[in-house]
Design a protein around this motif. Structure first.
Motif, PDB file in Angstrom:
ATOM      1  N   GLN A   1      -1.300  -7.266  50.610  1.00  0.00           N
ATOM      2  CA  GLN A   1      -0.839  -6.235  49.710  1.00  0.00           C
ATOM      3  C   GLN A   1      -1.313  -6.548  48.299  1.00  0.00           C
ATOM      4  O   GLN A   1      -1.110  -7.648  47.803  1.00  0.00           O
ATOM      5  CB  GLN A   1       0.694  -6.143  49.735  1.00  0.00           C
ATOM      6  CG  GLN A   1       1.273  -5.080  48.832  1.00  0.00           C
ATOM      7  CD  GLN A   1       0.990  -3.671  49.336  1.00  0.00           C
ATOM      8  OE1 GLN A   1       0.684  -3.494  50.516  1.00  0.00           O
ATOM      9  NE2 GLN A   1       1.076  -2.698  48.469  1.00  0.00           N
ATOM     10  N   SER A  99      -5.763   3.225  45.539  1.00  0.00           N
ATOM     11  CA  SER A  99      -5.602   3.862  46.832  1.00  0.00           C
ATOM     12  C   SER A  99      -6.809   3.573  47.698  1.00  0.00           C
ATOM     13  O   SER A  99      -7.937   3.550  47.205  1.00  0.00           O
ATOM     14  CB  SER A  99      -5.443   5.370  46.665  1.00  0.00           C
ATOM     15  OG  SER A  99      -5.411   6.010  47.930  1.00  0.00           O
ATOM     16  N   GLN A 110       0.347  11.307  43.306  1.00  0.00           N
ATOM     17  CA  GLN A 110       0.650  11.214  44.740  1.00  0.00           C
ATOM     18  C   GLN A 110      -0.543  10.702  45.551  1.00  0.00           C
ATOM     19  O   GLN A 110      -0.400  10.322  46.704  1.00  0.00           O
ATOM     20  CB  GLN A 110       1.068  12.593  45.285  1.00  0.00           C
ATOM     21  CG  GLN A 110       2.336  13.132  44.668  1.00  0.00           C
ATOM     22  CD  GLN A 110       2.068  13.949  43.416  1.00  0.00           C
ATOM     23  OE1 GLN A 110       1.057  13.768  42.729  1.00  0.00           O
ATOM     24  NE2 GLN A 110       2.984  14.844  43.118  1.00  0.00           N
ATOM     25  N   TYR A 112      -2.170   8.038  44.960  1.00  0.00           N
ATOM     26  CA  TYR A 112      -2.281   6.589  44.788  1.00  0.00           C
ATOM     27  C   TYR A 112      -1.008   5.934  45.298  1.00  0.00           C
ATOM     28  O   TYR A 112       0.096   6.448  45.061  1.00  0.00           O
ATOM     29  CB  TYR A 112      -2.512   6.254  43.311  1.00  0.00           C
ATOM     30  CG  TYR A 112      -3.820   6.811  42.799  1.00  0.00           C
ATOM     31  CD1 TYR A 112      -3.944   8.160  42.481  1.00  0.00           C
ATOM     32  CD2 TYR A 112      -4.938   5.997  42.650  1.00  0.00           C
ATOM     33  CE1 TYR A 112      -5.153   8.686  42.050  1.00  0.00           C
ATOM     34  CE2 TYR A 112      -6.138   6.510  42.209  1.00  0.00           C
ATOM     35  CZ  TYR A 112      -6.233   7.856  41.906  1.00  0.00           C
ATOM     36  OH  TYR A 112      -7.432   8.374  41.477  1.00  0.00           O
ATOM     37  N   ASP A 113      -1.145   4.805  45.976  1.00  0.00           N
ATOM     38  CA  ASP A 113       0.034   4.199  46.585  1.00  0.00           C
ATOM     39  C   ASP A 113       0.360   2.801  46.106  1.00  0.00           C
ATOM     40  O   ASP A 113       1.351   2.216  46.548  1.00  0.00           O
ATOM     41  CB  ASP A 113      -0.075   4.218  48.113  1.00  0.00           C
ATOM     42  CG  ASP A 113      -1.423   3.727  48.600  1.00  0.00           C
ATOM     43  OD1 ASP A 113      -1.803   4.098  49.721  1.00  0.00           O
ATOM     44  OD2 ASP A 113      -2.079   2.972  47.872  1.00  0.00           O
ATOM     45  N   TRP A 115       0.835   0.633  42.386  1.00  0.00           N
ATOM     46  CA  TRP A 115       0.957   0.850  40.947  1.00  0.00           C
ATOM     47  C   TRP A 115       1.327  -0.440  40.231  1.00  0.00           C
ATOM     48  O   TRP A 115       2.052  -1.281  40.771  1.00  0.00           O
ATOM     49  CB  TRP A 115       2.054   1.887  40.662  1.00  0.00           C
ATOM     50  CG  TRP A 115       1.708   3.261  41.107  1.00  0.00           C
ATOM     51  CD1 TRP A 115       1.855   3.790  42.350  1.00  0.00           C
ATOM     52  CD2 TRP A 115       1.127   4.290  40.300  1.00  0.00           C
ATOM     53  NE1 TRP A 115       1.412   5.091  42.368  1.00  0.00           N
ATOM     54  CE2 TRP A 115       0.959   5.421  41.122  1.00  0.00           C
ATOM     55  CE3 TRP A 115       0.739   4.375  38.973  1.00  0.00           C
ATOM     56  CZ2 TRP A 115       0.410   6.624  40.651  1.00  0.00           C
ATOM     57  CZ3 TRP A 115       0.202   5.566  38.504  1.00  0.00           C
ATOM     58  CH2 TRP A 115       0.039   6.667  39.336  1.00  0.00           C
TER      59      TRP A 115
END
Length: 125
Positions: A1, A99, A110, A112-113, A115
Motif C-alpha cells: 500500500q 490511482s 473520486q 483517485y484512491d 491521498w
C-alpha cells in the motif's frame, strides 16, 4: 500500500513561487496516475494537475496552466508541483493523490484512491 506525504507549503506573497513535493512510501509510483488537488475553505476539492508516471504525460486545470508545472523523479519516487506567479486565489490545502486507474475520472477526486494529508499554501496580496 502506497502512503503519500506532501511537503513544501507555506505563506508567500502574490507573485512568489513555491515547490510542493509528494513522496511515496510502501511501493513505487510505477503504474500510477498521480495528481495534485486543492481545497480552499468552504469550497470543494478541485483538480490542479496530473501526470501519468510511466509516460510523463501531463494535464492541467485552466486556472493554473502556464503557471504550475507537475513533474516526477522516479529515482526519488517523488512528484513535484512547481508553482510560479502565485495568486491569492491559489490559497488552499494542496493534496497529492494516486490511482492505478489511468483513464476514468482523471480530474475528479473520486478517480483517485490514495491521498496524502495535505500541505497548506497561503498567498497574501
Amino acid at each position: 500500500q502506497v502512503q503519500l506525504v506532501e511537503s513544501g507549503g507555506g505563506l508567500v506573497q502574490a507573485g512568489d513561487s513555491l515547490r510542493l513535493a509528494c513522496a511515496a512510501s510502501g511501493r513505487a509510483f510505477s503504474g500510477y496516475r498521480m495528481g495534485w488537488f486543492r481545497q480552499a475553505p468552504g469550497k470543494e476539492r478541485e483538480f490542479v494537475a496530473r501526470v501519468i508516471w510511466e509516460t510523463g504525460r501531463t494535464f492541467y486545470a485552466d486556472s493554473v496552466k502556464g503557471r504550475f508545472t507537475i513533474s516526477r523523479d522516479a529515482a526519488k519516487n517523488t512528484m513535484y508541483l512547481q508553482m510560479n506567479n502565485l495568486k491569492p486565489e491559489d490559497t488552499a490545502i494542496y493534496y497529492c493523490a494516486g490511482s492505478l486507474e489511468l483513464l476514468a475520472l482523471p480530474t475528479a477526486p473520486q478517480g483517485y484512491d490514495i491521498w496524502g494529508l495535505g500541505t497548506q499554501v497561503s498567498v497574501s496580496s
